[in-house]
Design an enzyme around this catalytic site. Structure first.
Site, PDB file in Angstrom:
ATOM      1  N   HIS A  70      -2.066  -6.701   4.685  1.00 59.72           N
ATOM      2  CA  HIS A  70      -1.151  -6.339   4.555  1.00 59.72           C
ATOM      3  C   HIS A  70      -1.587  -5.229   3.197  1.00 59.72           C
ATOM      4  O   HIS A  70      -2.460  -5.108   2.146  1.00 59.72           O
ATOM      5  CB  HIS A  70      -0.594  -7.287   3.125  1.00 59.72           C
ATOM      6  CG  HIS A  70       0.018  -8.938   4.172  1.00 59.72           C
ATOM      7  ND1 HIS A  70       1.053  -9.611   3.819  1.00 59.72           N
ATOM      8  CD2 HIS A  70      -0.026  -8.681   5.518  1.00 59.72           C
ATOM      9  CE1 HIS A  70       1.262 -10.559   4.952  1.00 59.72           C
ATOM     10  NE2 HIS A  70       0.495 -10.268   6.091  1.00 59.72           N
ATOM     11  N   GLU A  72      -0.173  -4.506   0.190  1.00 61.29           N
ATOM     12  CA  GLU A  72      -0.652  -4.808  -1.204  1.00 61.29           C
ATOM     13  C   GLU A  72      -2.735  -5.495  -0.999  1.00 61.29           C
ATOM     14  O   GLU A  72      -3.201  -5.146  -2.374  1.00 61.29           O
ATOM     15  CB  GLU A  72       0.354  -6.555  -1.524  1.00 61.29           C
ATOM     16  CG  GLU A  72       1.767  -5.987  -2.158  1.00 61.29           C
ATOM     17  CD  GLU A  72       1.996  -6.767  -0.186  1.00 61.29           C
ATOM     18  OE1 GLU A  72       2.190  -5.961   0.738  1.00 61.29           O
ATOM     19  OE2 GLU A  72       2.800  -7.384  -0.260  1.00 61.29           O
ATOM     20  N   CYS A 100       4.680 -11.214   0.239  1.00 65.49           N
ATOM     21  CA  CYS A 100       5.107 -12.712   0.451  1.00 65.49           C
ATOM     22  C   CYS A 100       3.826 -13.879  -0.484  1.00 65.49           C
ATOM     23  O   CYS A 100       2.637 -13.465  -1.342  1.00 65.49           O
ATOM     24  CB  CYS A 100       4.123 -12.474   2.176  1.00 65.49           C
ATOM     25  SG  CYS A 100       2.014 -12.424   2.078  1.00 65.49           S
ATOM     26  N   CYS A 103      -0.007 -12.206  -0.706  1.00 63.18           N
ATOM     27  CA  CYS A 103       0.350 -11.179  -1.421  1.00 63.18           C
ATOM     28  C   CYS A 103       0.039 -11.365  -3.061  1.00 63.18           C
ATOM     29  O   CYS A 103      -0.165 -11.022  -3.825  1.00 63.18           O
ATOM     30  CB  CYS A 103       0.930 -10.556  -0.794  1.00 63.18           C
ATOM     31  SG  CYS A 103       0.290  -9.428   0.212  1.00 63.18           S
TER      32      CYS A 103
END
Length: 168
Positions: A70, A72, A100, A103
């Protein structure tokens, strides 16, 4: 990911074009657009320290085959390498979509100084929508959060991406 809700109440910091939050989120949006080149969901993240961008990444799950890739997480890894340690207390992470659970947990574990996001994610958001990981008093670190910075632009990018995938 179902219907995306874009934050409709940007914080006062999102109102000025010369605002550092707006400038950093614009860089995150550029990163998000880059993700579409390899079929990834257009989410971008930027880490800023002392007014300078020290890390900028976008989703790479499709590109790398890594479920943890991801924007992040990748940006946090690069920021930690740039800083020389894993504690990012004096850094701000900007991301185009509400983080999410994975993260948000990574942000807490990295001791990020502040989190700023654009669009809210009612299906998977773990900062304010489904969970409030960054504000959970049971955890040892709770970074301040600013939501809704360039929310419309961030949300429109995602809506367009998923609309194209669904043939709309």
């Amino acid at each position: 990911m179902g219907k995306l809700t874009v934050g409709s109440n940007p914080t006062p910091s999102a109102m000025s074009e010369s605002d550092p939050d707006v400038e950093a989120m614009t860089v995150a949006l550029d990163e998000a657009r880059a993700a579409t080149a390899h079929g990834d969901v257009p989410i971008g993240a930027v880490v800023v320290r002392d007014g300078a961008v020290i890390a900028r990444r976008h989703n790479e799950r499709e590109l790398s085959g890594d479920p943890t890739a991801h924007a992040e997480v990748l940006a946090l890894r690069d920021a930690a390498a740039a800083v020389g340690h894993w504690r990012l207390l004096d850094c701000t992470l900007y991301v185009t979509l509400e983080p999410c659970v994975m993260c948000a947990g990574a942000l807490v574990n990295a001791r990020i100084g502040r989190v700023v996001y654009g669009a809210t994610d009612p299906k998977a958001g773990a900062v304010a929508s489904l969970y409030e990981v960054c504000a959970d008093e049971r955890l040892n670190h709770r970074p301040p959060v600013t939501a809704g910075v360039l929310a419309a632009e961030c949300g429109e990018l995602l809506v367009a991406f998923f609309g194209a995938r669904r043939g709309r």
